[in-house]
Scaffold this motif. Structure first.
Motif, PDB file in Angstrom:
ATOM      1  N   GLY A  69       0.806  -1.218   0.000  1.00  0.00           N
ATOM      2  CA  GLY A  69       0.000   0.000   0.000  1.00  0.00           C
ATOM      3  C   GLY A  69       0.832   1.258   0.000  1.00  0.00           C
ATOM      4  N   LYS A  70       0.308   2.298  -0.626  1.00  0.00           N
ATOM      5  CA  LYS A  70       1.048   3.568  -0.717  1.00  0.00           C
ATOM      6  C   LYS A  70       1.435   4.085   0.655  1.00  0.00           C
ATOM      7  N   ASP A  71       0.557   3.921   1.630  1.00  0.00           N
ATOM      8  CA  ASP A  71       0.815   4.410   2.978  1.00  0.00           C
ATOM      9  C   ASP A  71       1.415   3.332   3.873  1.00  0.00           C
ATOM     10  N   ALA A  72       1.813   2.193   3.270  1.00  0.00           N
ATOM     11  CA  ALA A  72       2.421   1.083   4.010  1.00  0.00           C
ATOM     12  C   ALA A  72       1.557   0.670   5.201  1.00  0.00           C
ATOM     13  N   ASP A  73       0.251   0.657   4.995  1.00  0.00           N
ATOM     14  CA  ASP A  73      -0.663   0.348   6.089  1.00  0.00           C
ATOM     15  C   ASP A  73      -0.956  -1.148   6.217  1.00  0.00           C
ATOM     16  N   GLN A  74      -0.396  -1.949   5.310  1.00  0.00           N
ATOM     17  CA  GLN A  74      -0.493  -3.405   5.423  1.00  0.00           C
ATOM     18  C   GLN A  74       0.921  -3.946   5.566  1.00  0.00           C
ATOM     19  N   PHE A  75       1.168  -4.709   6.617  1.00  0.00           N
ATOM     20  CA  PHE A  75       2.513  -5.232   6.830  1.00  0.00           C
ATOM     21  C   PHE A  75       2.482  -6.447   7.750  1.00  0.00           C
ATOM     22  N   ARG A  76       3.565  -7.203   7.701  1.00  0.00           N
ATOM     23  CA  ARG A  76       3.703  -8.369   8.562  1.00  0.00           C
ATOM     24  C   ARG A  76       5.164  -8.694   8.730  1.00  0.00           C
ATOM     25  N   ALA A  77       5.529  -9.207   9.907  1.00  0.00           N
ATOM     26  CA  ALA A  77       6.879  -9.686  10.177  1.00  0.00           C
ATOM     27  C   ALA A  77       6.772 -11.080  10.789  1.00  0.00           C
ATOM     28  N   ASN A  78       7.643 -12.004  10.363  1.00  0.00           N
ATOM     29  CA  ASN A  78       7.569 -13.381  10.828  1.00  0.00           C
ATOM     30  C   ASN A  78       8.958 -13.877  11.213  1.00  0.00           C
ATOM     31  N   ASP A  79       9.085 -14.378  12.458  1.00  0.00           N
ATOM     32  CA  ASP A  79      10.373 -14.879  12.951  1.00  0.00           C
ATOM     33  C   ASP A  79      10.634 -16.330  12.558  1.00  0.00           C
ATOM     34  N   ASP A  80       9.602 -17.052  12.147  1.00  0.00           N
ATOM     35  CA  ASP A  80       9.703 -18.450  11.700  1.00  0.00           C
ATOM     36  C   ASP A  80      10.603 -19.300  12.607  1.00  0.00           C
ATOM     37  N   GLY A  81      10.314 -19.283  13.895  1.00  0.00           N
ATOM     38  CA  GLY A  81      11.034 -20.148  14.826  1.00  0.00           C
ATOM     39  C   GLY A  81      12.219 -19.521  15.525  1.00  0.00           C
ATOM     40  N   GLU A  82      12.695 -18.384  15.042  1.00  0.00           N
ATOM     41  CA  GLU A  82      13.748 -17.661  15.759  1.00  0.00           C
ATOM     42  C   GLU A  82      13.125 -17.012  17.005  1.00  0.00           C
ATOM     43  N   PRO A  83      13.918 -16.635  17.999  1.00  0.00           N
ATOM     44  CA  PRO A  83      13.360 -15.969  19.182  1.00  0.00           C
ATOM     45  C   PRO A  83      12.515 -14.753  18.796  1.00  0.00           C
ATOM     46  N   ASN A  84      11.458 -14.496  19.555  1.00  0.00           N
ATOM     47  CA  ASN A  84      10.528 -13.407  19.255  1.00  0.00           C
ATOM     48  C   ASN A  84      11.245 -12.091  18.976  1.00  0.00           C
ATOM     49  N   GLY A  93      12.133  -3.394   9.994  1.00  0.00           N
ATOM     50  CA  GLY A  93      12.747  -2.112  10.319  1.00  0.00           C
ATOM     51  C   GLY A  93      13.535  -1.527   9.166  1.00  0.00           C
ATOM     52  N   GLN A  94      14.220  -2.393   8.411  1.00  0.00           N
ATOM     53  CA  GLN A  94      14.971  -1.921   7.246  1.00  0.00           C
ATOM     54  C   GLN A  94      14.040  -1.440   6.132  1.00  0.00           C
ATOM     55  N   ILE A  95      12.905  -2.112   5.966  1.00  0.00           N
ATOM     56  CA  ILE A  95      11.919  -1.666   4.978  1.00  0.00           C
ATOM     57  C   ILE A  95      11.417  -0.282   5.354  1.00  0.00           C
ATOM     58  N   ARG A  96      11.096  -0.105   6.639  1.00  0.00           N
ATOM     59  CA  ARG A  96      10.568   1.185   7.107  1.00  0.00           C
ATOM     60  C   ARG A  96      11.618   2.290   7.018  1.00  0.00           C
ATOM     61  N   SER A  97      12.853   1.973   7.384  1.00  0.00           N
ATOM     62  CA  SER A  97      13.880   3.023   7.398  1.00  0.00           C
ATOM     63  C   SER A  97      14.216   3.515   5.992  1.00  0.00           C
ATOM     64  N   ASN A  98      13.914   2.690   4.990  1.00  0.00           N
ATOM     65  CA  ASN A  98      14.124   3.103   3.598  1.00  0.00           C
ATOM     66  C   ASN A  98      12.845   3.632   2.948  1.00  0.00           C
ATOM     67  N   ASN A  99      11.776   3.766   3.752  1.00  0.00           N
ATOM     68  CA  ASN A  99      10.489   4.293   3.274  1.00  0.00           C
ATOM     69  C   ASN A  99       9.947   3.516   2.074  1.00  0.00           C
ATOM     70  N   LEU A 100      10.066   2.192   2.140  1.00  0.00           N
ATOM     71  CA  LEU A 100       9.634   1.354   1.032  1.00  0.00           C
ATOM     72  C   LEU A 100       8.277   0.711   1.313  1.00  0.00           C
ATOM     73  N   THR A 101       7.586   0.356   0.258  1.00  0.00           N
ATOM     74  CA  THR A 101       6.362  -0.429   0.364  1.00  0.00           C
ATOM     75  C   THR A 101       6.244  -1.283  -0.887  1.00  0.00           C
ATOM     76  N   ASN A 102       5.210  -2.124  -0.912  1.00  0.00           N
ATOM     77  CA  ASN A 102       5.057  -3.101  -2.000  1.00  0.00           C
ATOM     78  C   ASN A 102       6.342  -3.903  -2.169  1.00  0.00           C
TER      79      ASN A 102
END
Length: 208
Positions: A69-84, A93-102
């Protein structure tokens, strides 16, 4: 500048990546294969994740994060078995710090026998995600919308002038007794393009 005003003022622009990137980061014998993909919806995300799980079926972890989404209002992060919060959140965090979406970033880890600790994991996933972005190309993209139009042949010239003037993309066209097209263009132009099309005599229009 067109008769429709300065297109740079439209609020339909966002940053994303232009292509797929991939690479390998190593830390204390653990291998982190990183990938970034431009995506438009959750179905594309599921397909990329499925493909990687098939290819790297023997890996211990497939950690990922995505934004849509243009406003990055849909997102998800998954640890897949790594510690929470030690894997998915650093990637996000890297996606957000670079102001990226899609964008989808996946980091596939093969454990090397030496534990990295929570801080080590966070740094490894953060670095992997940063490299996935760094080795890609960040591009400016626009929200798109489309219309279906139906018109008689005598007004074809007027329609084609409008298409050419504003670089509208013809998604499909059918020429029988009359003409039918599906056109795509940036969202910021919607009101102006629709108004111009409606001014063409005998043209019928539906916003998709």
């Amino acid at each position: 500048m067109s008769d429709f005003g300065d297109e740079s003022t439209f609020e339909d622009t966002f940053l994303t990546v232009s292509r797929t990137s991939e690479g390998l980061y190593k830390d204390k014998s653990s291998k982190f294969f990183y990938f970034s993909f431009p995506v438009k919806n959750e179905e594309e995300i599921k397909n990329h994740l499925s493909d990687l799980r098939k290819k790297y079926f023997d890996a211990r972890h497939h950690c990922f994060a995505w934004m849509l989404g243009k406003d990055a209002d849909q997102f998800r992060a998954n640890d897949d078995g790594e510690p929470n919060h030690s894997a998915g959140d650093p990637i996000l965090g890297q996606i957000r710090s670079n102001n990226l979406t899609n964008i989808l970033i996946v980091v596939v880890r093969y454990f090397g026998g030496t534990k990295l600790g929570i801080s080590g994991l966070i740094q490894a996933y953060k670095t992997s995600a940063a490299l996935a972005i760094e080795e890609n190309e960040i591009m400016e993209e626009h929200l798109k919308t489309s219309v279906s139009i139906h018109f008689p042949y005598p007004v074809m010239n007027d329609v084609m002038k409008l298409i050419k003037a504003h670089d509208l993309q013809i998604l499909s066209q059918e020429m029988t007794l009359d003409c039918q097209m599906e056109l795509e263009f940036r969202k910021g132009l919607e009101e102006l393009i629709v108004t111009s099309l409606e001014d063409i005599e005998s043209l019928e229009l539906t916003v998709i």
